[in-house]
Write a protein that holds these residues in place. Structure first.
Motif, PDB file in Angstrom:
ATOM      1  N   GLN A 113     -17.568  -1.160  -5.757  1.00 34.44           N
ATOM      2  CA  GLN A 113     -17.003  -1.771  -6.960  1.00 34.44           C
ATOM      3  C   GLN A 113     -18.083  -2.059  -7.996  1.00 34.44           C
ATOM      4  N   LYS A 114     -19.221  -2.549  -7.527  1.00 35.89           N
ATOM      5  CA  LYS A 114     -20.333  -2.851  -8.431  1.00 35.89           C
ATOM      6  C   LYS A 114     -20.893  -1.570  -9.047  1.00 35.89           C
ATOM      7  N   LYS A 115     -21.115  -0.563  -8.194  1.00 32.27           N
ATOM      8  CA  LYS A 115     -21.704   0.691  -8.664  1.00 32.27           C
ATOM      9  C   LYS A 115     -20.841   1.373  -9.721  1.00 32.27           C
ATOM     10  N   PHE A 116     -19.510   1.356  -9.532  1.00 32.85           N
ATOM     11  CA  PHE A 116     -18.618   2.087 -10.429  1.00 32.85           C
ATOM     12  C   PHE A 116     -17.883   1.200 -11.434  1.00 32.85           C
ATOM     13  N   GLY A 117     -18.129  -0.099 -11.380  1.00 33.83           N
ATOM     14  CA  GLY A 117     -17.496  -1.007 -12.338  1.00 33.83           C
ATOM     15  C   GLY A 117     -15.987  -1.063 -12.196  1.00 33.83           C
ATOM     16  N   VAL A 118     -15.506  -1.047 -10.964  1.00 34.93           N
ATOM     17  CA  VAL A 118     -14.063  -1.131 -10.710  1.00 34.93           C
ATOM     18  C   VAL A 118     -13.759  -2.406  -9.944  1.00 34.93           C
ATOM     19  N   SER A 119     -12.525  -2.839 -10.018  1.00 33.37           N
ATOM     20  CA  SER A 119     -12.054  -3.984  -9.256  1.00 33.37           C
ATOM     21  C   SER A 119     -10.837  -3.540  -8.459  1.00 33.37           C
ATOM     22  N   TYR A 120     -10.982  -3.520  -7.138  1.00 31.55           N
ATOM     23  CA  TYR A 120      -9.851  -3.119  -6.296  1.00 31.55           C
ATOM     24  C   TYR A 120      -8.669  -4.058  -6.494  1.00 31.55           C
ATOM     25  N   GLU A 121      -8.947  -5.354  -6.617  1.00 29.66           N
ATOM     26  CA  GLU A 121      -7.854  -6.320  -6.797  1.00 29.66           C
ATOM     27  C   GLU A 121      -7.109  -6.093  -8.114  1.00 29.66           C
ATOM     28  N   LYS A 122      -7.860  -5.846  -9.183  1.00 27.97           N
ATOM     29  CA  LYS A 122      -7.219  -5.610 -10.481  1.00 27.97           C
ATOM     30  C   LYS A 122      -6.390  -4.329 -10.433  1.00 27.97           C
ATOM     31  N   GLU A 123      -6.942  -3.289  -9.813  1.00 26.88           N
ATOM     32  CA  GLU A 123      -6.188  -2.039  -9.701  1.00 26.88           C
ATOM     33  C   GLU A 123      -4.976  -2.212  -8.796  1.00 26.88           C
ATOM     34  N   ARG A 124      -5.106  -3.015  -7.758  1.00 26.68           N
ATOM     35  CA  ARG A 124      -3.959  -3.288  -6.879  1.00 26.68           C
ATOM     36  C   ARG A 124      -2.814  -3.887  -7.703  1.00 26.68           C
ATOM     37  N   GLU A 125      -3.154  -4.821  -8.574  1.00 21.28           N
ATOM     38  CA  GLU A 125      -2.142  -5.433  -9.452  1.00 21.28           C
ATOM     39  C   GLU A 125      -1.553  -4.394 -10.406  1.00 21.28           C
ATOM     40  N   ASN A 126      -2.419  -3.567 -11.005  1.00 18.99           N
ATOM     41  CA  ASN A 126      -1.969  -2.562 -11.970  1.00 18.99           C
ATOM     42  C   ASN A 126      -1.121  -1.461 -11.339  1.00 18.99           C
ATOM     43  N   ARG A 127      -1.260  -1.263 -10.031  1.00 18.17           N
ATOM     44  CA  ARG A 127      -0.551  -0.180  -9.346  1.00 18.17           C
ATOM     45  C   ARG A 127       0.630  -0.667  -8.505  1.00 18.17           C
ATOM     46  N   ALA A 128       0.952  -1.931  -8.608  1.00 11.52           N
ATOM     47  CA  ALA A 128       2.020  -2.505  -7.775  1.00 11.52           C
ATOM     48  C   ALA A 128       3.358  -1.794  -7.955  1.00 11.52           C
ATOM     49  N   TYR A 129       3.606  -1.219  -9.115  1.00 11.06           N
ATOM     50  CA  TYR A 129       4.878  -0.543  -9.403  1.00 11.06           C
ATOM     51  C   TYR A 129       5.007   0.800  -8.681  1.00 11.06           C
ATOM     52  N   MET A 130       3.908   1.343  -8.208  1.00 10.82           N
ATOM     53  CA  MET A 130       3.925   2.683  -7.613  1.00 10.82           C
ATOM     54  C   MET A 130       4.666   2.677  -6.283  1.00 10.82           C
ATOM     55  N   THR A 131       5.219   3.825  -5.956  1.00 11.26           N
ATOM     56  CA  THR A 131       5.927   3.970  -4.688  1.00 11.26           C
ATOM     57  C   THR A 131       5.330   5.121  -3.898  1.00 11.26           C
ATOM     58  N   GLY A 132       5.444   5.011  -2.590  1.00  7.78           N
ATOM     59  CA  GLY A 132       4.944   6.051  -1.703  1.00  7.78           C
ATOM     60  C   GLY A 132       5.998   7.112  -1.462  1.00  7.78           C
ATOM     61  N   PRO A 133       5.896   7.792  -0.325  1.00  7.18           N
ATOM     62  CA  PRO A 133       6.875   8.835  -0.001  1.00  7.18           C
ATOM     63  C   PRO A 133       8.304   8.293  -0.032  1.00  7.18           C
ATOM     64  N   GLU A 134       9.211   9.114  -0.513  1.00  2.00           N
ATOM     65  CA  GLU A 134      10.616   8.717  -0.673  1.00  2.00           C
ATOM     66  C   GLU A 134      11.231   8.217   0.635  1.00  2.00           C
ATOM     67  N   HIS A 135      10.874   8.832   1.751  1.00  2.51           N
ATOM     68  CA  HIS A 135      11.435   8.456   3.057  1.00  2.51           C
ATOM     69  C   HIS A 135      10.534   7.489   3.826  1.00  2.51           C
ATOM     70  N   GLY A 136       9.577   6.883   3.143  1.00  3.48           N
ATOM     71  CA  GLY A 136       8.630   6.002   3.814  1.00  3.48           C
ATOM     72  C   GLY A 136       7.555   6.819   4.517  1.00  3.48           C
ATOM     73  N   ILE A 137       6.532   6.164   4.985  1.00  2.23           N
ATOM     74  CA  ILE A 137       5.448   6.858   5.672  1.00  2.23           C
ATOM     75  C   ILE A 137       5.948   7.292   7.043  1.00  2.23           C
ATOM     76  N   HIS A 138       5.829   8.562   7.314  1.00  9.14           N
ATOM     77  CA  HIS A 138       6.315   9.130   8.583  1.00  9.14           C
ATOM     78  C   HIS A 138       5.537   8.522   9.756  1.00  9.14           C
ATOM     79  N   PRO A 139       6.227   8.177  10.857  1.00 10.12           N
ATOM     80  CA  PRO A 139       5.539   7.546  11.995  1.00 10.12           C
ATOM     81  C   PRO A 139       4.493   8.427  12.685  1.00 10.12           C
TER      82      PRO A 139
END
Length: 168
Positions: A113-139
């Motif tokens: 995060q320091k090296k690339f100037g990113v914040s995982y927590e901030k991106e987690r918040e910004n990406r909360a709307y995203m969805t994964g596979p339509e049928h859920g993650i296959h077991p």
């Protein structure tokens, strides 16, 4: 299908350390069950913020990663730079992605995060709307929840002349 080359850094002298194939959920579901554990889902990797595109503006990055969030990947690492190897030693390995909190060492996360100037927590918040596979993650994905290990085994290879030829 997408094909991604994996380097150990974004620098000009970066070493090519692996290849990842990304496929849609539809293609993943068509795989034989014996193949599915070798593929990993991308939902956690994307939504957690740990997968990012260095140098790409946030909104553009999120648009691309929203598509990746729904896919599965199969990754071959052939240079274990994390072990400190100076050359690509040993067998290529199937690598899994992060699939839940607690798998990434906090000191490594902070360093990246320091090296690339990113914040995982901030991106987690910004990406909360995203969805994964339509049928859920296959077991069976993500190693079917188990670890996988590549094994080298010796086999007898007969000379070509000793193999019966059948012509139809």
């Amino acid at each position: 299908m997408r094909q991604c080359l994996i380097y150990d850094s974004p620098d000009a002298d970066a070493r090519l350390i692996g290849v990842e194939y990304l496929i849609s959920e539809k293609l993943f579901l068509a795989l034989p069950d014996s193949e599915k554990p070798l593929w990993h889902s991308h939902e956690y990797e994307v939504k957690s913020g740990v997968l990012f595109l260095p140098g790409v503006p946030g909104p553009v990055q999120r648009q691309a990663l929203d598509k990746v969030c729904k896919t599965y990947g199969k990754t071959f690492h052939f240079w274990q730079v994390d072990r400190g190897d100076e050359l690509p030693f040993g067998l290529p390995q199937i690598m899994m992605a992060l699939t839940r909190d607690g798998q990434l060492h906090s000191n490594l996360a902070q360093e990246v995060q320091k090296k690339f100037g990113v914040s995982y927590e901030k991106e987690r918040e910004n990406r909360a709307y995203m969805t994964g596979p339509e049928h859920g993650i296959h077991p069976l994905a993500n190693g079917a929840g188990k670890g996988l290990k590549t094994k080298l085994r010796e086999v007898v290879c007969s000379p070509e002349d000793s193999v019966p030829r059948v012509f139809v």
